[in-house]
Scaffold this motif. Structure first.
Motif, PDB file in Angstrom:
ATOM      1  N   THR A  44       0.841  -1.205   0.000  1.00  0.00           N
ATOM      2  CA  THR A  44       0.000   0.000   0.000  1.00  0.00           C
ATOM      3  C   THR A  44       0.870   1.247   0.000  1.00  0.00           C
ATOM      4  OG1 THR A  44      -1.738  -1.180   1.225  1.00  0.00           O
ATOM      5  CG2 THR A  44      -1.851   1.237   1.164  1.00  0.00           C
ATOM      6  N   GLU A  45       0.855   1.961  -1.122  1.00  0.00           N
ATOM      7  CA  GLU A  45       1.652   3.184  -1.216  1.00  0.00           C
ATOM      8  C   GLU A  45       1.160   4.215  -0.203  1.00  0.00           C
ATOM      9  OE1 GLU A  45       2.930   4.721  -5.024  1.00  0.00           O
ATOM     10  OE2 GLU A  45       1.957   3.014  -6.034  1.00  0.00           O
ATOM     11  N   GLY A  46       2.113   4.937   0.376  1.00  0.00           N
ATOM     12  CA  GLY A  46       1.782   5.937   1.377  1.00  0.00           C
ATOM     13  C   GLY A  46       1.978   5.440   2.790  1.00  0.00           C
ATOM     14  N   ARG A  47       1.973   4.123   2.976  1.00  0.00           N
ATOM     15  CA  ARG A  47       2.244   3.584   4.303  1.00  0.00           C
ATOM     16  C   ARG A  47       3.752   3.590   4.559  1.00  0.00           C
ATOM     17  NH1 ARG A  47      -1.763  -1.428   6.027  1.00  0.00           N
ATOM     18  NH2 ARG A  47      -3.724  -0.401   5.494  1.00  0.00           N
ATOM     19  N   TYR A  50       5.559   0.521   3.249  1.00  0.00           N
ATOM     20  CA  TYR A  50       5.512   0.208   1.811  1.00  0.00           C
ATOM     21  C   TYR A  50       6.875  -0.239   1.302  1.00  0.00           C
ATOM     22  CZ  TYR A  50       5.113   0.892  -3.251  1.00  0.00           C
ATOM     23  OH  TYR A  50       5.138   0.717  -4.606  1.00  0.00           O
TER      24      TYR A  50
END
Length: 325
Positions: A44-47, A50
């Motif tokens: 999940t991009e933004g985590r 990531y």
């Protein structure tokens, strides 16, 4: 904790709607939730957890992790059959151990010969031929022989939950590798068809080879000498040599995989270590601490403190093998 697990599952399925439940043969529980949560975190991009696709490396032991290893390692069964097939050309084997025990069907005698005996058997049955000849022998054997307990081809006796896991990880842009103590040349002819893992993503033990030109044809000849043993502490070395990246996920079933899981989970960032615990005597086999094959002792003791997931075949897997064809 239970509510949090439901939220994780709901988020995972929402993030990958095309997959619905990506692991249908896994019962809902801590093991399945941990895997889904890990994949969600690293994809999940933004985590902060990531991981870019180039670093999504997952490594899997083979024997006992992806397919059944009882009552004998499959490659050992192959080697024993090769001794019997080659025996007419070697009358001296009737009086030489470990060949004498093999020909007499004395498996305990073979085991008593220890690693020296295994090396002799491998040298006699896996060498002296070209890489193409050996591959043909392996493929022919797997197509004709059947498991002594299940009466099915060995390549049928792969674990359905692990097939689903491999497919799920690849759908999330993981690159999946086999890292096995078994022979690399024994595995490469069939792993792509069975697991979807191509030959170049298989790491295993190997014997020495040399290049020759026979009757004007260039060939690679297999020699009766051990080149590298990809087991225990050899597994991280094999990964470094062949992959050049530290995995972020590792799956095994025995103390032979301990170093691989230890090295994988010691890296920075989000990591996952999973041990498959053979505790289902009814549907497969139950063995761990005292087993001469696939012994799991230290791993059971240290998994909790290291944050590794111990997957119970009995409780976590709804199915063991794919349906018989």
């Amino acid at each position: 904790m239970f509510l949090r697990g439901l939220v994780i599952l709901a988020c995972a399925f929402a993030a990958f709607p095309a997959l619905a439940d990506p692991l249908p043969s896994w019962n809902d529980g801590p093991a399945k939730r941990a895997i889904l949560e890990f994949v969600l975190d690293v994809t999940t991009e933004g985590r902060p957890t990531y991981v870019p696709p180039s670093d999504r490396i997952a490594v899997f032991d083979n024997d006992g992790t992806l397919w059944s290893e009882q009552p004998l390692y499959v490659q050992l069964a192959f080697a024993l059959d090769r001794v019997k097939a080659l025996a007419p050309e070697h009358p001296e084997w009737r009086d030489q151990e470990p060949f004498k025990s093999v020909l007499a069907g004395d498996i305990e005698g073979v085991k008593a010969s220890g690693m020296d005996g295994v090396v002799k058997i491998i040298g006699a049955t896996h060498a002296g031929n070209t890489t193409e000849e050996f591959e043909e022998t392996v493929v022919e054997w797997l197509e004709t022989v059947r498991h002594p307990v299940y009466d099915r081809p060995y390549t049928d006796l792969v674990y359905q939950p692990m097939l689903e896991l491999l497919e799920y990880l690849r759908a999330q842009e993981f690159k999946t590798f086999i890292v096995s103590g078994g022979g690399i040349a024994f595995m490469r002819p069939w792993t792509e068809a069975v697991y979807g893992i191509p030959p170049e993503q298989v790491i295993g033990s190997r014997i020495k080879m040399q290049y020759e030109v026979r009757d004007g044809v260039p060939v690679i000849v297999r020699l009766p000498e051990i080149d590298f043993v990809d087991d225990k502490e050899g597994k991280p070395i094999g990964i470094e040599k062949m992959i050049g990246r530290r995995p972020i996920a590792a799956f095994g079933n025995s103390d032979g995989d301990f170093a691989m899981l230890e090295w994988t989970t010691a890296g920075e960032g989000r990591r996952l270590g999973v041990l498959i615990h053979h505790d289902d005597a009814e549907r497969e086999s139950a063995y761990d601490r005292n087993s001469p094959i696939g012994r799991l002792d230290r791993g059971l003791d240290e998994a909790p403190e290291r944050g590794w997931i111990v997957t119970s075949m009995k409780n976590d897997w709804a199915e063991i093998f794919p349906p018989a064809q």
